[in-house]
Design a protein around this motif. Structure first.
Motif, PDB file in Angstrom:
ATOM      1  N   SER A 332     -69.501  -6.183  51.602  1.00 46.93           N
ATOM      2  CA  SER A 332     -68.492  -6.245  50.540  1.00 46.93           C
ATOM      3  C   SER A 332     -67.940  -4.893  50.112  1.00 46.93           C
ATOM      4  O   SER A 332     -66.983  -4.831  49.342  1.00 46.93           O
ATOM      5  N   ARG A 333     -68.498  -3.799  50.627  1.00 49.86           N
ATOM      6  CA  ARG A 333     -68.091  -2.491  50.101  1.00 49.86           C
ATOM      7  C   ARG A 333     -66.727  -2.048  50.612  1.00 49.86           C
ATOM      8  O   ARG A 333     -66.073  -1.226  49.996  1.00 49.86           O
ATOM      9  N   ALA A 334     -66.288  -2.557  51.767  1.00 50.46           N
ATOM     10  CA  ALA A 334     -65.055  -2.034  52.376  1.00 50.46           C
ATOM     11  C   ALA A 334     -63.952  -3.074  52.447  1.00 50.46           C
ATOM     12  O   ALA A 334     -63.047  -2.961  53.278  1.00 50.46           O
ATOM     13  N   LEU A 335     -64.018  -4.108  51.599  1.00 53.99           N
ATOM     14  CA  LEU A 335     -62.960  -5.117  51.624  1.00 53.99           C
ATOM     15  C   LEU A 335     -61.671  -4.512  51.074  1.00 53.99           C
ATOM     16  O   LEU A 335     -61.679  -3.865  50.021  1.00 53.99           O
ATOM     17  N   PRO A 336     -60.543  -4.702  51.754  1.00 57.70           N
ATOM     18  CA  PRO A 336     -59.289  -4.077  51.314  1.00 57.70           C
ATOM     19  C   PRO A 336     -58.783  -4.701  50.019  1.00 57.70           C
ATOM     20  O   PRO A 336     -58.948  -5.903  49.795  1.00 57.70           O
ATOM     21  N   PRO A 337     -58.179  -3.900  49.139  1.00 57.97           N
ATOM     22  CA  PRO A 337     -57.610  -4.450  47.899  1.00 57.97           C
ATOM     23  C   PRO A 337     -56.395  -5.323  48.202  1.00 57.97           C
ATOM     24  O   PRO A 337     -55.492  -4.922  48.942  1.00 57.97           O
ATOM     25  N   VAL A 338     -56.403  -6.526  47.665  1.00 58.31           N
ATOM     26  CA  VAL A 338     -55.289  -7.461  47.863  1.00 58.31           C
ATOM     27  C   VAL A 338     -55.023  -8.159  46.540  1.00 58.31           C
ATOM     28  O   VAL A 338     -55.760  -7.987  45.567  1.00 58.31           O
ATOM     29  N   ALA A 339     -53.969  -8.947  46.533  1.00 61.53           N
ATOM     30  CA  ALA A 339     -53.673  -9.738  45.347  1.00 61.53           C
ATOM     31  C   ALA A 339     -54.770 -10.790  45.151  1.00 61.53           C
ATOM     32  O   ALA A 339     -55.484 -11.144  46.091  1.00 61.53           O
ATOM     33  N   VAL A 340     -54.888 -11.272  43.928  1.00 55.24           N
ATOM     34  CA  VAL A 340     -55.912 -12.266  43.629  1.00 55.24           C
ATOM     35  C   VAL A 340     -55.706 -13.508  44.484  1.00 55.24           C
ATOM     36  O   VAL A 340     -54.613 -14.057  44.553  1.00 55.24           O
ATOM     37  N   MET A 341     -56.771 -13.923  45.170  1.00 52.00           N
ATOM     38  CA  MET A 341     -56.699 -15.051  46.096  1.00 52.00           C
ATOM     39  C   MET A 341     -57.272 -16.316  45.467  1.00 52.00           C
ATOM     40  O   MET A 341     -58.212 -16.267  44.675  1.00 52.00           O
ATOM     41  N   GLY A 342     -56.709 -17.441  45.878  1.00 49.60           N
ATOM     42  CA  GLY A 342     -57.292 -18.728  45.560  1.00 49.60           C
ATOM     43  C   GLY A 342     -58.375 -19.075  46.561  1.00 49.60           C
ATOM     44  O   GLY A 342     -58.671 -18.313  47.487  1.00 49.60           O
ATOM     45  N   LEU A 343     -58.953 -20.251  46.399  1.00 49.67           N
ATOM     46  CA  LEU A 343     -60.076 -20.657  47.244  1.00 49.67           C
ATOM     47  C   LEU A 343     -59.672 -20.747  48.713  1.00 49.67           C
ATOM     48  O   LEU A 343     -60.396 -20.277  49.601  1.00 49.67           O
ATOM     49  N   GLY A 344     -58.494 -21.345  48.992  1.00 49.56           N
ATOM     50  CA  GLY A 344     -58.047 -21.523  50.377  1.00 49.56           C
ATOM     51  C   GLY A 344     -57.865 -20.196  51.092  1.00 49.56           C
ATOM     52  O   GLY A 344     -58.314 -20.021  52.229  1.00 49.56           O
ATOM     53  N   ALA A 345     -57.212 -19.257  50.434  1.00 50.34           N
ATOM     54  CA  ALA A 345     -56.978 -17.952  51.051  1.00 50.34           C
ATOM     55  C   ALA A 345     -58.289 -17.197  51.246  1.00 50.34           C
ATOM     56  O   ALA A 345     -58.474 -16.502  52.243  1.00 50.34           O
ATOM     57  N   PHE A 346     -59.211 -17.374  50.313  1.00 49.03           N
ATOM     58  CA  PHE A 346     -60.488 -16.662  50.405  1.00 49.03           C
ATOM     59  C   PHE A 346     -61.296 -17.112  51.619  1.00 49.03           C
ATOM     60  O   PHE A 346     -61.785 -16.290  52.395  1.00 49.03           O
ATOM     61  N   VAL A 347     -61.430 -18.421  51.796  1.00 50.03           N
ATOM     62  CA  VAL A 347     -62.272 -18.922  52.890  1.00 50.03           C
ATOM     63  C   VAL A 347     -61.593 -18.785  54.246  1.00 50.03           C
ATOM     64  O   VAL A 347     -62.245 -18.932  55.285  1.00 50.03           O
ATOM     65  N   SER A 348     -60.310 -18.468  54.276  1.00 41.05           N
ATOM     66  CA  SER A 348     -59.614 -18.324  55.559  1.00 41.05           C
ATOM     67  C   SER A 348     -59.886 -16.972  56.216  1.00 41.05           C
ATOM     68  O   SER A 348     -59.517 -16.762  57.372  1.00 41.05           O
ATOM     69  N   GLN A 349     -60.528 -16.040  55.495  1.00 41.59           N
ATOM     70  CA  GLN A 349     -60.787 -14.709  56.043  1.00 41.59           C
ATOM     71  C   GLN A 349     -62.241 -14.591  56.502  1.00 41.59           C
ATOM     72  O   GLN A 349     -63.181 -14.859  55.745  1.00 41.59           O
ATOM     73  N   ALA A 350     -62.413 -14.159  57.754  1.00 45.53           N
ATOM     74  CA  ALA A 350     -63.740 -14.114  58.371  1.00 45.53           C
ATOM     75  C   ALA A 350     -64.703 -13.195  57.619  1.00 45.53           C
ATOM     76  O   ALA A 350     -65.909 -13.473  57.531  1.00 45.53           O
ATOM     77  N   ALA A 351     -64.185 -12.091  57.062  1.00 42.96           N
ATOM     78  CA  ALA A 351     -65.055 -11.141  56.362  1.00 42.96           C
ATOM     79  C   ALA A 351     -65.756 -11.790  55.172  1.00 42.96           C
ATOM     80  O   ALA A 351     -66.890 -11.429  54.822  1.00 42.96           O
ATOM     81  N   HIS A 352     -65.096 -12.759  54.558  1.00 36.18           N
ATOM     82  CA  HIS A 352     -65.680 -13.414  53.395  1.00 36.18           C
ATOM     83  C   HIS A 352     -66.810 -14.367  53.791  1.00 36.18           C
ATOM     84  O   HIS A 352     -67.691 -14.663  52.975  1.00 36.18           O
ATOM     85  N   TRP A 353     -66.786 -14.847  55.024  1.00 35.13           N
ATOM     86  CA  TRP A 353     -67.867 -15.727  55.478  1.00 35.13           C
ATOM     87  C   TRP A 353     -69.184 -14.961  55.593  1.00 35.13           C
ATOM     88  O   TRP A 353     -70.264 -15.512  55.375  1.00 35.13           O
ATOM     89  N   ARG A 354     -69.091 -13.705  55.957  1.00 31.43           N
ATOM     90  CA  ARG A 354     -70.316 -12.895  55.994  1.00 31.43           C
ATOM     91  C   ARG A 354     -70.884 -12.735  54.588  1.00 31.43           C
ATOM     92  O   ARG A 354     -72.106 -12.804  54.387  1.00 31.43           O
ATOM     93  N   VAL A 355     -70.010 -12.539  53.618  1.00 34.19           N
ATOM     94  CA  VAL A 355     -70.455 -12.424  52.228  1.00 34.19           C
ATOM     95  C   VAL A 355     -71.157 -13.708  51.792  1.00 34.19           C
ATOM     96  O   VAL A 355     -72.243 -13.688  51.199  1.00 34.19           O
ATOM     97  N   MET A 356     -70.532 -14.859  52.109  1.00 29.58           N
ATOM     98  CA  MET A 356     -71.125 -16.135  51.706  1.00 29.58           C
ATOM     99  C   MET A 356     -72.438 -16.398  52.444  1.00 29.58           C
ATOM    100  O   MET A 356     -73.389 -16.939  51.874  1.00 29.58           O
ATOM    101  N   ALA A 357     -72.501 -16.000  53.723  1.00 35.80           N
ATOM    102  CA  ALA A 357     -73.748 -16.167  54.484  1.00 35.80           C
ATOM    103  C   ALA A 357     -74.863 -15.324  53.861  1.00 35.80           C
ATOM    104  O   ALA A 357     -76.012 -15.776  53.738  1.00 35.80           O
ATOM    105  N   ASP A 358     -74.532 -14.091  53.461  1.00 31.63           N
ATOM    106  CA  ASP A 358     -75.537 -13.237  52.813  1.00 31.63           C
ATOM    107  C   ASP A 358     -76.047 -13.867  51.521  1.00 31.63           C
ATOM    108  O   ASP A 358     -77.258 -13.878  51.251  1.00 31.63           O
TER     109      ASP A 358
END
Length: 653
Positions: A332-358
């Motif tokens: 989670s330390r190097a996630l790029p700054p983006v606009a606030v995402m909803g649930l659909g946009a969040f789960v569509s990004q592979a980097a976030h799956w690693r966060v959820m797996a952790d």
């Protein structure tokens, strides 16, 4: 002589540890199911009420004296305060009175609180609702000792891990459902406040209705005189818990788990918004993932422990907690700054799956860590004081959670980022866990035994119900390899003290392990008569203390794979014990299929049979076993007869 309380307990406790196939079958039994659903409804109601109130003061009411940023902290502090003030009193009440009556009283109290809360929600009166938060904290304080003291009174020792796993899973599912329901209901236009109030009252009524079906759980110390001074009684409870070293350090271990978990739970909203750039739905998703992980880990405990209290899972849980907390920092330390995402946009990004797996794996291992510790405390605490020990646990939990909030706030104030706090917590967890396991070597030894019996061998145990769950006993077993003692550790729900040849303590690594296990070295009488007599004196002391003693009567590891004649040491131990009025049963055991393994003396080198000469000689996961026979009364113990019993067990398939 059996007391009426003991007789009533025996009526509700199972007569056969194998009466059900798994922990879910407990939900079909009256001794467990009504209690499970009562605590489930209570946890759901707690969280529905608290979360709905938090949303109310955060988004809907504008209170100058309680800004939205402080609402969660104030509500959390008010809820925890009764645990510090009244846990000691709650523990006394639980030991003194029938636990079922206490449960029903607490559920009646909950209905009264929810009726007051109805007034607060309908009038949107934050002061009334804050008072109800405190009262719900008191409700949970009174229920806490009952929750964990009830289980060992109605479950067999081999059901405790599964029962605790079910309760832990149910609690976190109830927390999750309560928070989701509270957030959704309070947000309903125009009718939200009324709907929350009705839901809270209905849940309280359901809990009280189910509690009516809980069977009696008689008082364990009815003569106890209640000390109503919370300060002196809190100190007395902590001293009481401190009297049992393993139990007290396990209390500290559980409290550390709550410290660890509170860091993550308290930071989820900010973590979702500031680090993951997600909205409120993303924060809710993190809570769901965390709760599901805890539930899965809790349920896995029974499967991984062979339905016994397996504290070897605790170091495994601690390792996983640290590994995935540290990886969460890197994820989670190097996630790029983006606009606030909803649930659909969040789960569509592979980097976030690693966060959820952790998060999922971190919480899963937390479940593996906590459930065996709770079961160990229930099993090892003196029944007459069990609820007060659990009350001491609740006090320590509250203190550690407060300390967690203070430390997290200090780190944030010092400029730490949230991922850095997770990293710090993961590293601190590794340090604290290592310290606890060095203080209580039993955890580390059981972990090694668990790993060996699951990942080096396929270890099958038959007749383990013959190993006594309490009281002194002598275990006698054939001696095939250098790791026989470790496999016996894995088979027993209780610690075992071994009498072992003094030369084995010189073997690298294994010698250190056996010293850690407080094994008793013995030398031949002709070689060292003082060491010989000292070994028997220590063995007798083990039986005096009501513990398990194991001896390998052959006197040495077999050099040809056959059972050697039994020597008379076991007779000397039993006769000395009987002379002091101790009647320890003798449990015959036979280790099978170990001859030919790396740790057996099958290799011939220089005309001598040696062990540990050819690594992986049988590969991984080779099948070995332990057959346990019926107890032999001490009056019938004879070396030749014991040898015949072990020989027959060796032939058992």
């Amino acid at each position: 002589m059996t007391t009426p309380a003991a007789a009533a307990t025996a009526a509700t406790a199972p007569h056969d540890a194998n009466a059900h196939a798994n922990q879910f079958a407990l939900l079909k039994q009256r001794r467990f199911a009504p209690f499970f659903w009562t605590q489930f409804a209570g946890a759901a109601n707690d969280n529905l009420f608290k979360f709905a109130f938090t949303v109310l003061v955060t988004y809907q009411l504008q209170l100058s004296w309680m800004p939205p940023a402080m609402a969660g902290l104030v509500i959390g502090a008010l809820f925890i305060l009764p645990f510090l003030l009244f846990s000691a009193t709650a523990g006394q009440l639980t030991d003194k009175f029938d636990k079922t009556k206490i449960i029903r009283f607490v559920k009646n109290f909950e209905i009264a609180i929810m009726l007051i809360a109805t007034w607060g929600f309908v009038r949107a009166d934050a002061v009334v609702l804050l008072g109800c938060v405190f009262l719900m904290g008191l409700h949970s304080t009174l229920f806490g000792p009952v929750k964990f003291a009830y289980l060992p009174q109605v479950l067999d020792a081999r059901e405790l891990t599964g029962g605790n796993g079910m309760v832990e899973m149910g609690t976190f599912v109830a927390i999750l459902l309560g928070q989701v329901a509270g957030g959704l209901l309070v947000a309903l236009p125009q009718v939200g406040h009324t709907t929350v109030a009705v839901a809270c009252v209905l849940l309280a009524l359901v809990g009280r209705g189910v509690a009516q079906a809980i069977p009696r759980a008689p008082a364990t110390d009815p003569a106890l005189v209640i000390n109503w001074n919370p300060v002196s009684e809190t100190w007395r409870n902590l001293k009481l818990a401190h009297g049992n070293t393993v139990v007290f350090r396990s209390l500290l271990g559980i409290s550390w788990m709550w410290f660890f978990g509170a860091v993550f739970l308290s930071q989820f909203p900010s973590f979702a918004k500031e680090v993951l750039h997600g909205d409120e739905q993303v924060a809710s998703l993190l809570l769901v993932v965390f709760s599901v992980g805890i539930g899965v880990g809790s349920l896995l405990c029974e499967t991984l422990s062979r339905r016994q209290v397996e504290i070897g899972l605790v170091p495994l849980g601690a390792i996983g907690m640290s590994v995935f907390a540290i990886d969460l920092y890197f994820a989670s330390r190097a996630l790029p700054p983006v606009a606030v995402m909803g649930l659909g946009a969040f789960v569509s990004q592979a980097a976030h799956w690693r966060v959820m797996a952790d998060l999922a794996l971190l919480s899963l291992f937390a479940g593996l860590y906590s459930v065996p510790m709770y079961a160990l405390i229930q099993l090892r605490s003196q029944p007459t004081h069990r609820a007060r020990i659990i009350a001491a646990n609740n006090i320590l939990n509250a203190l550690f959670m407060i300390g967690s909030s203070v430390l997290a706030g200090a780190l944030l104030g010092a400029g730490f980022t949230i991922p850095q706090i997770f990293l710090f917590t993961g590293i601190a967890n590794a340090v604290v866990a290592f310290y606890i396991f060095m203080l209580v070597p039993e955890y580390l030894l059981r972990f090694i035994a668990w790993m060996l019996s699951h990942f080096v061998y396929r270890f099958e145990i038959k007749g383990d119900e013959h190993i006594p769950t309490e009281g002194a006993a002598v275990l006698v077993c054939n001696h095939v390899s250098f790791i026989d003692a470790i496999l016996l550790m894995a088979a027993s729900p209780r610690p075992i003290r071994f009498i072992m040849d003094h030369r084995i303590f010189k073997v690298p690594v294994l010698g250190w392990l056996f010293k850690l296990a407080k094994a008793i070295p013995i030398a031949p009488q002709k070689e060292d008569s003082a060491a010989y007599e000292a070994a028997f004196a220590k063995a007798l002391q083990v039986l005096r203390e009501g513990d398990l003693l194991a001896i390998f009567p052959e006197g040495a590891i077999t050099r040809d794979g056959t059972l050697q004649p039994f020597k008379g040491g076991v007779m000397k131990i039993v006769e000395s014990a009987r002379a002091e009025g101790i009647e320890p049963p003798v449990i015959p055991m036979a280790l099978t299929n170990l001859w030919g393994s790396y740790f057996s003396r099958i290799e011939l080198r220089g005309g001598q049979n040696v062990a540990m000469a050819k690594p992986f000689r049988r590969g991984f996961f080779s099948r070995v076993g332990l057959n346990v026979g019926h107890a032999v009364p001490p009056v019938e113990v004879q070396p030749e007869a014991l040898q015949q019993r072990v020989s027959r067990l060796l032939a058992t398939t």
